[in-house]
Motif scaffolding. Structure first.
Motif, mmCIF file in Angstrom:
data_model
loop_
_atom_site.group_PDB
_atom_site.id
_atom_site.type_symbol
_atom_site.label_atom_id
_atom_site.label_comp_id
_atom_site.label_asym_id
_atom_site.label_seq_id
_atom_site.Cartn_x
_atom_site.Cartn_y
_atom_site.Cartn_z
ATOM 1 N N THR A 25 34.925 56.126 37.026
ATOM 2 C CA THR A 25 34.201 55.164 38.077
ATOM 3 C C THR A 25 33.251 55.841 38.882
ATOM 4 O OG1 THR A 25 36.393 54.254 37.639
ATOM 5 C CG2 THR A 25 35.067 53.656 39.444
ATOM 6 N N PRO A 80 40.680 44.825 43.968
ATOM 7 C CA PRO A 80 39.852 45.812 42.685
ATOM 8 C C PRO A 80 39.627 45.348 41.468
ATOM 9 C CG PRO A 80 41.995 46.038 42.862
ATOM 10 C CD PRO A 80 41.551 45.474 43.277
ATOM 11 N N GLY A 229 37.078 47.593 39.538
ATOM 12 C CA GLY A 229 38.627 48.548 39.170
ATOM 13 C C GLY A 229 39.165 47.595 38.018
ATOM 14 N N ILE A 239 40.049 53.332 43.362
ATOM 15 C CA ILE A 239 39.108 52.525 43.684
ATOM 16 C C ILE A 239 38.141 53.568 45.007
ATOM 17 C CG2 ILE A 239 37.580 50.594 44.053
ATOM 18 C CD1 ILE A 239 37.780 51.127 41.296
#
Length: 465
Positions: A25, A80, A229, A239
């Motif tokens: 991410t 998220p 998320g 996150i």
């Protein structure tokens, strides 16, 4: 929350696959920010506006960024969701503010794809003179769209490789400036100058503050981690960490090379008047061969940024379909998830096609359209985190910012000041503010006249805690 009129139950709402770890991410988020693209494409715009005062513009933007990263981290740890900011604002401040945020973000995100993609032609032209910029940008966007349909883990790996290339380019830029300084740091700090018809003149505090709105845009994207998320494992904690790390890395990766360029440029007047400021700098300090290599690296970085931004924007577009924002057939299509890749493939293709079309719009128009809308979204998020603490809508957040409510209040104060200075700027700031207000008004009208009357706009998302 979804009510009895919901056209899609929470149980039947399409769900994305959780295949990302925090590092993946983070890599996609940093690629969307694309520090190299910001330095080579957006920073020259700040320098045109504020001259060497761009250093202070980026410092101001960095301070605002720290405050906003705290705000993003707390809100994203509570929600998220692939809808990102609009999904958060709608759940904390109410549906109408949330839909206004969606209107601003939809326009901004789609335009950002074109703004970034148009930079490809600028840097490939160093190697292949005469390339048609808009066509190159559209082809770049098309390639990125095809890649974006694949599994998100594959895209995390692709963006990670390209991110490494652009970081090397920024390191070269830094070395060229810091190892051959043409002025002192004290001079840069105490005597900022801006381009004039006669050369350079002292840069005013107003110009520096107004330019900080574009600098904020340059750093923008660290909060984009929230869009993944629903595809990130342990998202409520991961996150928030990805957002904070993304901001820290971004500020360092942009501010240091920009400072090096301002210190190392042989002539600030020539730098500010150059058609391509960064190419002028690299050529002046290292010659045309190095400039060609750096230009190719930046073209790859831009492709990477376009890919990451399409990944992000398509998640938001997917969420609008899942929330029944559009007519039923369109919403159902945008909410579709590919059975093999687990990605929102129709939303991704739609995002890419719109991005390709916008590549043929005037670049100055695109910059004016996007310059201040992010300021409005940031202000909404500051109000959202304050409201979330007050009404309990973020009580389940896994991350709590330090020194609350200092960060959102200081960020709001900075945003108000930036807005004031932007309103005094007749070239970019004032027209951009008018456009931002116009988008907000259109969003309100659509929500009241269509969505509220129809009663089908529902907020869906992962229930994972």
């Amino acid at each position: 929350m979804p009510g009895p009129s919901s056209s899609m139950s929470a149980a039947s709402a399409p769900k994305l696959h959780r295949g990302l770890k925090m590092l993946g991410t983070l890599l996609i988020t940093l690629s969307a920010i694309s520090p190299a693209s910001s330095v080579f494409i957006i920073a020259p715009g700040v320098m045109t506006q504020a001259g060497s005062g761009a250093f202070w513009s980026f410092v101001i933007a960095g301070v605002v960024g720290v405050f906003m990263a705290f705000v993003y981290a707390e809100l994203a740890s509570a929600y998220p969701l692939s809808g990102g900011e609009y999904a958060i604002v709608a759940r904390t401040l109410g549906r109408l503010p949330g839909f206004v945020a969606l209107g601003l973000l939809l326009v901004t995100q789609l335009l950002i794809i074109a703004v970034i993609a148009l930079g490809v032609g600028t840097y490939l032209e160093v190697l292949f003179p005469g390339l048609p910029g808009p066509l190159v940008a559209a082809v770049t966007t098309g390639i990125a769209t095809v890649l974006a349909v694949f599994d998100v883990r594959v895209n995390a790996w692709i963006t990670g490789v390209f991110l490494g290339i652009e970081m090397i380019a920024l390191a070269v830029l830094t070395v060229l400036g810091l190892f051959h300084p043409a002025r002192t740091m004290g001079d840069l700090l105490a005597h900022p100058v801006v381009a004039t018809s006669a050369g350079v003149a002292p840069a005013s505090a107003g110009l520096i503050a107004a330019a900080s709105a574009v600098a904020i845009f340059s750093y923008n994207g660290y909060g984009s981690a929230v869009y993944f998320g629903e595809e990130t494992k342990n998202a409520h904690r991961g996150i928030a960490r990805a957002i904070l790390w993304a901001l820290a890395i971004t500020v360092a990766a942009e501010l240091i090379p920009i400072t090096a360029v301002l210190l190392g440029a042989p002539s600030l007047a020539e730098l500010f008047s150059a058609p391509n400021m960064m190419s002028y700098f690299v050529t002046a300090r290292a010659g045309p061969t190095v400039n060609s290599v750096i230009s190719l690296a930046i073209a790859l970085a831009i492709l990477n940024a376009v890919l990451a931004i399409i990944l992000i924007t398509s998640r938001m577009v997917f969420s609008t379909g899942r929330d029944a924002t559009w007519p039923r057939a369109a919403s159902r299509g945008l909410a579709a998830i590919h059975p093999k890749t687990g990605t929102p493939w129709i939303a991704t293709i739609a995002t890419g096609m719109l991005g390709m079309a916008l590549c043929f719009a005037n670049k100055d128009f695109l910059l004016v359209m996007t310059a201040t809308s992010i300021v409005a979204v940031y202000a909404a998020l500051c109000l959202a985190v304050l409201a979330g603490r007050r009404n309990g809508s973020t009580a389940h957040a896994a991350y709590r910012m330090p020194w609350f409510p200092l960060a959102p209040l200081l960020a709001l104060a900075a945003l108000v000041y930036v807005t004031y200075e932007s309103a005094l700027d007749p070239a970019v700031g004032r027209p951009s503010l008018v456009i931002t207000v116009g988008i907000g008004v259109v969003s309100v009208v659509y929500y009241l006249a269509v969505l509220r009357r129809r009663g089908t706009w529902e907020l869906h998302g992962s229930n994972e805690r």
